[in-house]
Design an enzyme around this catalytic site. Structure first.
Site, PDB file in Angstrom:
ATOM      1  N   HIS A  22     -28.051  18.338 -13.024  1.00 19.94           N
ATOM      2  CA  HIS A  22     -28.853  17.258 -12.446  1.00 19.94           C
ATOM      3  C   HIS A  22     -30.146  17.034 -13.226  1.00 19.94           C
ATOM      4  O   HIS A  22     -30.812  16.019 -13.039  1.00 19.94           O
ATOM      5  CB  HIS A  22     -29.195  17.628 -10.988  1.00 19.94           C
ATOM      6  CG  HIS A  22     -29.024  16.499 -10.016  1.00 19.94           C
ATOM      7  ND1 HIS A  22     -28.382  15.315 -10.320  1.00 19.94           N
ATOM      8  CD2 HIS A  22     -29.412  16.373  -8.716  1.00 19.94           C
ATOM      9  CE1 HIS A  22     -28.387  14.526  -9.248  1.00 19.94           C
ATOM     10  NE2 HIS A  22     -29.007  15.135  -8.265  1.00 19.94           N
ATOM     11  N   ASN A  70     -34.431  13.178  -4.812  1.00 19.26           N
ATOM     12  CA  ASN A  70     -34.248  12.075  -3.856  1.00 19.26           C
ATOM     13  C   ASN A  70     -35.532  11.319  -3.537  1.00 19.26           C
ATOM     14  O   ASN A  70     -35.518  10.364  -2.777  1.00 19.26           O
ATOM     15  CB  ASN A  70     -33.573  12.576  -2.576  1.00 19.26           C
ATOM     16  CG  ASN A  70     -34.344  13.702  -1.924  1.00 19.26           C
ATOM     17  OD1 ASN A  70     -35.302  14.214  -2.510  1.00 19.26           O
ATOM     18  ND2 ASN A  70     -33.954  14.090  -0.736  1.00 19.26           N
ATOM     19  N   ASP A  95     -28.343  12.046 -15.182  1.00 19.27           N
ATOM     20  CA  ASP A  95     -27.010  12.635 -15.262  1.00 19.27           C
ATOM     21  C   ASP A  95     -26.018  11.675 -14.605  1.00 19.27           C
ATOM     22  O   ASP A  95     -26.340  11.006 -13.633  1.00 19.27           O
ATOM     23  CB  ASP A  95     -26.990  13.992 -14.558  1.00 19.27           C
ATOM     24  CG  ASP A  95     -27.494  13.896 -13.114  1.00 19.27           C
ATOM     25  OD1 ASP A  95     -28.593  13.337 -12.891  1.00 19.27           O
ATOM     26  OD2 ASP A  95     -26.797  14.352 -12.194  1.00 19.27           O
ATOM     27  N   ASN A 116     -28.859   9.981  -5.896  1.00 18.79           N
ATOM     28  CA  ASN A 116     -30.018   9.906  -4.993  1.00 18.79           C
ATOM     29  C   ASN A 116     -31.312   9.528  -5.693  1.00 18.79           C
ATOM     30  O   ASN A 116     -32.172   8.881  -5.096  1.00 18.79           O
ATOM     31  CB  ASN A 116     -30.201  11.228  -4.247  1.00 18.79           C
ATOM     32  CG  ASN A 116     -29.105  11.424  -3.221  1.00 18.79           C
ATOM     33  OD1 ASN A 116     -28.557  10.463  -2.704  1.00 18.79           O
ATOM     34  ND2 ASN A 116     -28.769  12.668  -2.940  1.00 18.79           N
TER      35      ASN A 116
END
Length: 194
Positions: A22, A70, A95, A116
């Site tokens: 991520h 997020n 990513d 997110n």
């Protein structure tokens, strides 16, 4: 076409997330900062690590939000408001589950594909989706229920090497990307395979 003023690499803060899938976007910005010889510094008012850089003769800003993925939009929104940067001049490096490790795609606009970080950026930019995206392939674990665990894990070394090669390769076209000459960059990057 106007180029990009703000380059944002997405990731999660803290050493436990370093080098996880991520964080590929954040890694890209770190590599670019090294290449441009500028140092990212923690900037409270931008909720992130921030630097001013000169790329291909253009002045631009590098940002890694430190808000957690997020809430990435809070950081992007703060910089855009401060420097009056429109969404079209923002490039988000992130990513991407939908393409395999070792591949990279560049595009302008689009949805969030369940990411997110992108979801929050779109909402904080007033639902404007016109920003650019540099999508670093990390592959998909196969089932939606496995995604959360998958993106927060470090990729096995062979896969990680591919992601790193993708980062290196896309950085070679950074001048074109920043200047807004996306066609040249796309032609090369979309056929690249690590």
């Amino acid at each position: 076409m106007a180029g990009f003023k703000l380059l944002v690499g997405l990731g999660n803060p803290g050493s436990e997330y370093e080098n996880t899938r991520h964080n590929a976007g954040a890694q890209w910005i770190e590599a670019l900062a090294r290449q441009s010889q500028c140092s990212l510094r923690s900037e409270k008012k931008f909720y992130g690590e921030f630097a001013k850089a000169y790329i291909g003769g253009e002045e631009c800003y590098l940002l890694i939000p430190t808000t957690y993925m997020n809430l990435s939009g809070k950081s992007v929104q703060a910089v855009c408001q401060f420097y009056k940067i429109p969404p079209e001049q923002v490039l988000v490096i992130h990513d991407e589950l939908d393409i395999p490790p070792g591949t990279v795609k560049l595009k302008k606009g689009g949805g969030h594909g369940g990411h997110n970080g992108l979801k929050d950026i779109i909402s904080k930019l007033g639902n404007n989706r016109d920003f650019g995206r540099l999508r670093l392939g990390i592959g998909h674990p196969g089932h939606a229920s496995q995604v959360a665990g998958y993106v927060l894990k470090k990729a096995p070394s062979e896969e990680y090497d591919k992601i790193e090669k993708t980062i290196d390769e896309s950085l070679r076209y950074c001048n074109d990307i920043v200047r807004g000459d996306l066609n040249n960059a796309m032609n090369h990057l979309h056929s690249f395979k690590a």
